[in-house]
Write a protein that holds these residues in place. Structure first.
Motif, PDB file in Angstrom:
ATOM      1  N   TRP A 475      37.678  32.764  21.159  1.00  0.00           N
ATOM      2  CA  TRP A 475      37.847  32.973  19.725  1.00  0.00           C
ATOM      3  C   TRP A 475      38.624  34.253  19.440  1.00  0.00           C
ATOM      4  CZ3 TRP A 475      37.728  29.590  16.083  1.00  0.00           C
ATOM      5  CH2 TRP A 475      36.904  28.463  16.193  1.00  0.00           C
ATOM      6  N   SER A 476      38.397  35.301  20.250  1.00  0.00           N
ATOM      7  CA  SER A 476      39.084  36.583  20.035  1.00  0.00           C
ATOM      8  C   SER A 476      40.593  36.448  20.206  1.00  0.00           C
ATOM      9  CB  SER A 476      38.564  37.632  21.024  1.00  0.00           C
ATOM     10  OG  SER A 476      37.203  37.900  20.792  1.00  0.00           O
ATOM     11  N   VAL A 477      41.002  35.682  21.221  1.00  0.00           N
ATOM     12  CA  VAL A 477      42.428  35.543  21.507  1.00  0.00           C
ATOM     13  C   VAL A 477      43.034  34.328  20.784  1.00  0.00           C
ATOM     14  CG1 VAL A 477      42.244  34.080  23.577  1.00  0.00           C
ATOM     15  CG2 VAL A 477      44.096  35.766  23.398  1.00  0.00           C
ATOM     16  N   GLY A 478      42.181  33.359  20.437  1.00  0.00           N
ATOM     17  CA  GLY A 478      42.669  32.123  19.826  1.00  0.00           C
ATOM     18  C   GLY A 478      43.320  32.330  18.470  1.00  0.00           C
ATOM     19  N   GLY A 479      42.690  33.177  17.617  1.00  0.00           N
ATOM     20  CA  GLY A 479      43.233  33.427  16.283  1.00  0.00           C
ATOM     21  C   GLY A 479      44.631  34.016  16.328  1.00  0.00           C
ATOM     22  N   PRO A 480      44.833  35.157  17.022  1.00  0.00           N
ATOM     23  CA  PRO A 480      46.178  35.740  17.116  1.00  0.00           C
ATOM     24  C   PRO A 480      47.219  34.802  17.721  1.00  0.00           C
ATOM     25  CG  PRO A 480      44.529  37.351  17.774  1.00  0.00           C
ATOM     26  CD  PRO A 480      43.801  36.049  17.581  1.00  0.00           C
ATOM     27  N   ILE A 481      46.833  34.039  18.748  1.00  0.00           N
ATOM     28  CA  ILE A 481      47.787  33.108  19.369  1.00  0.00           C
ATOM     29  C   ILE A 481      48.193  32.023  18.372  1.00  0.00           C
ATOM     30  CG2 ILE A 481      48.026  31.263  21.095  1.00  0.00           C
ATOM     31  CD1 ILE A 481      46.429  32.980  23.022  1.00  0.00           C
ATOM     32  N   PHE A 482      47.211  31.477  17.662  1.00  0.00           N
ATOM     33  CA  PHE A 482      47.490  30.436  16.671  1.00  0.00           C
ATOM     34  C   PHE A 482      48.477  30.937  15.616  1.00  0.00           C
ATOM     35  CE2 PHE A 482      46.478  28.787  12.409  1.00  0.00           C
ATOM     36  CZ  PHE A 482      46.811  27.450  12.581  1.00  0.00           C
ATOM     37  N   PHE A 483      48.229  32.126  15.069  1.00  0.00           N
ATOM     38  CA  PHE A 483      49.090  32.642  14.009  1.00  0.00           C
ATOM     39  C   PHE A 483      50.446  33.077  14.546  1.00  0.00           C
ATOM     40  CE2 PHE A 483      44.972  33.095  11.796  1.00  0.00           C
ATOM     41  CZ  PHE A 483      45.309  32.411  10.626  1.00  0.00           C
ATOM     42  N   ALA A 484      50.513  33.517  15.816  1.00  0.00           N
ATOM     43  CA  ALA A 484      51.803  33.856  16.424  1.00  0.00           C
ATOM     44  C   ALA A 484      52.668  32.601  16.545  1.00  0.00           C
ATOM     45  CB  ALA A 484      51.587  34.492  17.800  1.00  0.00           C
ATOM     46  N   VAL A 485      52.054  31.479  16.927  1.00  0.00           N
ATOM     47  CA  VAL A 485      52.773  30.205  17.040  1.00  0.00           C
ATOM     48  C   VAL A 485      53.254  29.749  15.662  1.00  0.00           C
ATOM     49  CG1 VAL A 485      52.537  27.749  17.587  1.00  0.00           C
ATOM     50  CG2 VAL A 485      51.589  29.468  19.143  1.00  0.00           C
ATOM     51  N   VAL A 486      52.387  29.892  14.648  1.00  0.00           N
ATOM     52  CA  VAL A 486      52.765  29.509  13.283  1.00  0.00           C
ATOM     53  C   VAL A 486      53.956  30.347  12.807  1.00  0.00           C
ATOM     54  CG1 VAL A 486      52.026  29.511  10.857  1.00  0.00           C
ATOM     55  CG2 VAL A 486      50.472  28.686  12.633  1.00  0.00           C
ATOM     56  N   ALA A 487      53.893  31.666  13.053  1.00  0.00           N
ATOM     57  CA  ALA A 487      54.981  32.553  12.646  1.00  0.00           C
ATOM     58  C   ALA A 487      56.288  32.169  13.332  1.00  0.00           C
ATOM     59  CB  ALA A 487      54.626  34.004  12.987  1.00  0.00           C
ATOM     60  N   PHE A 488      56.213  31.861  14.620  1.00  0.00           N
ATOM     61  CA  PHE A 488      57.402  31.465  15.380  1.00  0.00           C
ATOM     62  C   PHE A 488      58.009  30.194  14.812  1.00  0.00           C
ATOM     63  CE2 PHE A 488      59.530  29.110  18.772  1.00  0.00           C
ATOM     64  CZ  PHE A 488      60.416  30.070  19.246  1.00  0.00           C
ATOM     65  N   ILE A 489      57.175  29.200  14.487  1.00  0.00           N
ATOM     66  CA  ILE A 489      57.655  27.922  13.950  1.00  0.00           C
ATOM     67  C   ILE A 489      58.308  28.114  12.584  1.00  0.00           C
ATOM     68  CG2 ILE A 489      56.919  25.659  13.075  1.00  0.00           C
ATOM     69  CD1 ILE A 489      54.774  25.666  15.301  1.00  0.00           C
ATOM     70  N   ILE A 490      57.665  28.929  11.725  1.00  0.00           N
ATOM     71  CA  ILE A 490      58.216  29.177  10.387  1.00  0.00           C
ATOM     72  C   ILE A 490      59.603  29.817  10.495  1.00  0.00           C
ATOM     73  CG2 ILE A 490      57.969  30.568   8.285  1.00  0.00           C
ATOM     74  CD1 ILE A 490      54.939  30.186   8.507  1.00  0.00           C
ATOM     75  N   TYR A 491      59.733  30.841  11.361  1.00  0.00           N
ATOM     76  CA  TYR A 491      61.016  31.532  11.465  1.00  0.00           C
ATOM     77  C   TYR A 491      62.059  30.666  12.169  1.00  0.00           C
ATOM     78  CZ  TYR A 491      64.100  35.499  11.152  1.00  0.00           C
ATOM     79  OH  TYR A 491      65.140  36.315  10.793  1.00  0.00           O
ATOM     80  N   TRP A 492      61.629  29.904  13.157  1.00  0.00           N
ATOM     81  CA  TRP A 492      62.547  28.993  13.855  1.00  0.00           C
ATOM     82  C   TRP A 492      63.109  27.970  12.870  1.00  0.00           C
ATOM     83  CZ3 TRP A 492      61.740  23.637  14.500  1.00  0.00           C
ATOM     84  CH2 TRP A 492      62.692  22.990  15.303  1.00  0.00           C
TER      85      TRP A 492
END
Length: 502
Positions: A475-492
């Motif tokens: 859970w500690s690492v899951g949140g940041p990873i999820f939002f990092a992927v979302v940010a990457f997709i939005i900018y891509w």
């Protein structure tokens, strides 16, 4: 009239220091730190202050002074120093940390309500329709998110009425702790409830989890960094500060020193009236209610120190806990109503409008209403998932929420710190105020800050897994990873549609 408006609009040094102090200094971090490590938390706060908070605050002061006319906050800082893509990733991660914060607070805001009503934390016994403990608090948290979103979308005027009470409440809590602890010390003729037996009292924690476990101690650093968090938010106040080139950096420096000393002093004050082994080891004590347990004990100890009967001392303890519960509820509510829109608004207004699909960037009543409702749905889904995973153990549920919040809210500091070195090298950026006089000193302190944050988060994430607690790590690492992927997709998607077609 215009002169009056000008005076209200521009912050002088003392109001700026007070605003930074209330934005960063979290009263609850003091009893929580004592609960985790006792006096042994103090050296880690001092170390984190030296290797993270003070140099990071200096960086924020330089950024803020250089970009005092920019409205995009940290996005503008990073975009002009490194690049737009890096800035968006860092800013989105920063914003996402507040989403995780909302998940935490929405599920635990009921603890201060319980203390305000009953004088103690009874949330463990709350339930309805077969839902108990974390599951029931999760459902209440979802209703809280919906309620706050409805009010917040109505505009800033509705929010100001709530936030004004919050700042006063937090200030009063610190005064009660300081004066109450000194009165207990006098009443007990200088005797400390948590005795100091030498330098070992500040090195060896009374908590068995930390005895001989250096990984736990390293992981605590992320807790201290989280306690110092928020200084980057006030970077947006530079353009509202009178004589900003001089007063803003000075205000940041003064605030950083006061806050660093304040946390260490606060932890020591708790030890005046709280014996760790007697008070902090009960099954009913957890990170969510540690502050209320400590302050209840302050009231009890105050009565006991001056010869009150057992019943009277208990009543005083419940009275103090009720005051703390009400104060913390007002403070958390004020913060919640502000953070429900402020980070999201800064993210949307600071970035290119075409980044956001559909009508997400559309503003109504000065608020990104559509984006706020999408945010509410995401927060509610995460609350539901975490409260179900948390199971019936209230303590485990709270630990997962706190760990998620600490990691999510400290990782973005690595992005901001990383941008500082190229910011210093860029001669095109006018820097009216500089603490780091050379590029070498700037690079060294950038590395120190990034290493401190990265080091602390690494151990905070892996330590639970090494001890068999895989869910907390995930859970500690899951949140940041999820939002990092979302940010990457939005900018891509933005690059694909607009930048590459130019």
């Amino acid at each position: 009239m215009s002169e009056k408006s000008k005076n209200i609009k521009h912050l002088t040094l003392i109001p700026l220091v007070l605003m930074i102090f209330t934005s960063v200094y979290g009263f609850n971090n003091i009893p929580r730190s004592f609960y985790k490590m006792g006096y042994a938390a103090i050296p880690w706060y001092i170390l984190s202050g030296i290797t993270f908070f003070i140099p990071f605050a200096f960086m924020m002061a330089e950024f803020g002074a250089a970009f005092k006319d920019e409205k995009g906050g940290i996005y503008s800082w990073m975009a002009k120093s490194v690049g737009a893509k890096f800035a968006f990733m860092g800013t989105f991660m920063w914003y996402a940390s507040y989403v995780i914060w909302m998940v935490n607070v929405a599920s635990t805001v009921w603890v201060p309500i319980s203390n305000a009503i009953f004088g103690t934390d009874t949330t463990k016994t709350w339930g309805l329709l077969g839902l108990t403990g974390p599951r029931f608090l999760g459902i209440l948290g979802i209703f809280w998110i919906i309620f706050v979103t409805i009010i917040s979308t109505k505009g800033l005027d509705k929010i100001k009425k709530v936030t004004s009470l919050g700042g006063t409440a937090v200030a009063l809590l610190n005064i009660v702790l300081f004066i109450g602890a000194l009165l207990v010390l006098v009443g007990n003729h200088g005797h400390l409830a948590q005795p100091i037996t030498g330098i070992s009292s500040f090195i060896d924690s009374p908590n068995p989890k930390y005895v001989g476990n250096i990984l736990q101690s390293f992981a605590f650093v992320v807790f201290a960094i989280f306690a110092y968090g928020g200084i980057e938010v006030v970077g947006g106040l530079v353009d509202e500060t009178e004589n900003a080139e001089k007063n803003f950096p000075k205000g940041v420096v003064i605030s950083a020193i006061i806050i660093s000393i304040g946390y260490s002093l606060g932890i020591f004050l708790v030890g005046i009236f709280t014996n760790w082994s007697t008070i902090m080891t009960g099954d009913n004590v957890n990170l969510a209610n540690a502050g209320y347990v400590v302050m209840n004990n302050l009231g009890y100890s105050l009565g006991n120190a001056y010869g009150a009967t057992q019943a009277t001392s208990i009543a005083i303890g419940h009275g103090v806990a009720r005051f703390v519960g009400l104060s913390m509820f007002l403070a958390l509510s004020g913060a919640f109503f502000t953070l429900m829109f402020s980070p999201l608004k800064q993210l949307i207004e600071g970035t290119p409008p075409k980044l956001w699909p559909g009508k997400m960037a559309e503003m109504k009543n000065g608020m990104p209403q559509n984006a706020m409702w999408i945010q509410a749905v995401i927060v509610c889904v995460i609350i539901f998932l975490v409260s179900v995973v948390g199971g019936d153990s209230m303590k485990k549920f709270i630990e997962i929420l706190v760990s998620m919040t600490n990691v999510a809210m400290t990782l973005p500091y690595m992005f901001i710190a990383f941008a500082f070195a190229p910011f210093k090298k860029n001669k095109a950026i006018i820097k009216p105020f500089e603490i780091f006089k050379t590029n070498t000193s700037a690079l060294i302190w950038t590395i120190v800050v990034m290493f401190t944050v990265g080091f602390a988060n690494f151990f905070s994430i892996i330590q639970p897994a090494l001890e068999g607690d895989l869910p907390t790590t995930l859970w500690s690492v899951g949140g940041p990873i999820f939002f990092a992927v979302v940010a990457f997709i939005i900018y891509w998607n933005y690059e694909r549609k607009y930048i590459k077609n130019l």
